[in-house]
Enzyme design. Sequence first.
Site, PDB file in Angstrom:
ATOM      1  N   VAL A 139       0.863  -1.186   0.000  1.00 53.33           N
ATOM      2  CA  VAL A 139       0.000   0.000   0.000  1.00 53.33           C
ATOM      3  C   VAL A 139       0.896   1.232   0.000  1.00 53.33           C
ATOM      4  CG1 VAL A 139      -1.704   1.346   1.293  1.00 53.33           C
ATOM      5  CG2 VAL A 139      -1.942  -1.134   1.145  1.00 53.33           C
TER       6      VAL A 139
ATOM      7  N   ALA B  40       4.686   4.082   2.725  1.00 55.33           N
ATOM      8  CA  ALA B  40       4.173   2.841   2.115  1.00 55.33           C
ATOM      9  C   ALA B  40       4.396   1.708   3.109  1.00 55.33           C
ATOM     10  CB  ALA B  40       4.912   2.536   0.824  1.00 55.33           C
ATOM     11  N   LYS B  41       3.791   0.602   2.860  1.00 54.91           N
ATOM     12  CA  LYS B  41       4.055  -0.595   3.664  1.00 54.91           C
ATOM     13  C   LYS B  41       3.578  -1.797   2.866  1.00 54.91           C
ATOM     14  CE  LYS B  41       5.613  -1.412   7.907  1.00 54.91           C
ATOM     15  NZ  LYS B  41       6.519  -0.562   8.701  1.00 54.91           N
ATOM     16  N   GLY B  42       4.111  -2.965   3.210  1.00 57.98           N
ATOM     17  CA  GLY B  42       3.670  -4.152   2.487  1.00 57.98           C
ATOM     18  C   GLY B  42       3.848  -5.382   3.340  1.00 57.98           C
TER      19      GLY B  42
END
Length: 439
Positions: free
Chosen positions: A78, A123-125
Amino acid sequence: MKASPTDIDRTTGLKEITRKKRRSVYDNVTMQFNKAADLMKLDDNIRKILARTTNEIVVNFPVKMDDGRIEMFTGYRVQHNSALGPFKGGLRFHPAVDIDEVRALATWMTWKSAIVNIPFGGAKGGIQLDPSRYSVTELEHITRRFTFALGNNIGPEYDIPAPDVNTTPQIMAWILDTYLSTMPPHERQRCTHVVTGKPVESGGSLGRDKATGQGVVYTIEEWAKDRGFELKGATYTVQGFGNVGSWAARLLKQHASKLIAVEDVSGAIANPDGIDPDDLIAYAIRNNNLIKGYSLAERIDRKTLFQTEADIFIPAALENQITADTAPWLNVKLVAEGANGPTDPDGDRILQQKGIDVIPDILCNAGGVIVSYFEWLQNKRSEFWELEEVDCKLHKKIVSAYRRVSDAAKKYDTDWRTAAYIVALSDLERVYKERGIFP
Ligand code: NAD
């Protein structure tokens, strides 16, 4: 101008969200955001933009297991906002990873980068899986296939992953290798900054391994200075004894502070006379990275860990640990949030009522992204900095962020989490006003 019903509903209060459904991690972000945006009177249009993520990528991909079976995995990335620079944030391998959690973690990254004044967005995932169920070879294949599935959704000048829960420098090295292998040969050497938190030999930075824990300790030092509090002999408890928790514990030992209780996924232990962090780390390394069975401490339950009287509590595990259920148990002067989102809004309210100070996650654990930025810069410039240089620059950045948050808390007469949000939102508001909206 009025926000549309699809935007964050600023009137939605705690009770409202609780009534509708069990609150999610992203609901926590929404409530924190609304509180700060209301207080600082954030421009309505900019509020609409920041209340949304920019891109949400979900990939389902197959991986061949050691026994020849194919297993399907779901991975997320995201990208919340890139107004201040490329998207930036960790990757998490955990069974609880889902779009809601990743959305929340990505949003916190935007605020964090802004607070510490580095040119990154948020962001992160992650992948929803329990890494302990897979062999090293399987984890490598899962990581490589995930990287391939993300394709150009990540990139050294676009979106730069890093380690988070259950992801290590080794995993970052696999991401790097996979990404570079898909590039034309003459482009590979200029793309090593596609990921940070790499092993030093593969282009990582000295000091990145301890950076988040180091940042936690630097912020605790500032708090102690402000309060006239003596860290020598101070007692502390830690939840989560991985990268962040173990480094914070180890670095606090240099102040002669005393670790008296620790919890990880295998349970909690305590010793009122003190637990030597270095000895516990050495034990955990021999014991599958778990503290269970450590002989120089008593086994305790989770409630006892929370009730342990100490000066400082460092949550360094997962979200939603300090809640309406657990916050009343805490008997400390300071909560220094090494983890992302460890305190939910009910927990926050109770900590405030109890007069417990909080150094909020988006400030306290920002050391990781600061040194990730240094790693990114070193890769771009083909430089290699000494540890003293990294530590000195980290200290300067995080102390300056601490002061910005402290000033905002005074100016707006508010709690530190809201003040930290206000610092971030003010910077973002200024940038959006300067640039305007295309077309
Ligand atoms: P890690 O995987 O190295 O360690 C996680 C630790 O939490 C382990 O000791 C694990 O046993 C423990 N844990 C897991 N579930 C638990 C539970 N239910 N109860 C108690 N303990 C539990 O992860 P990490 O990198 O140290 O990350 C920890 C937190 O810090 C996360 O919230 C992460 O997002 C945040 N964070 C990490 C970094 C970083 O640089 N690694 C940077 C900023 C924030």
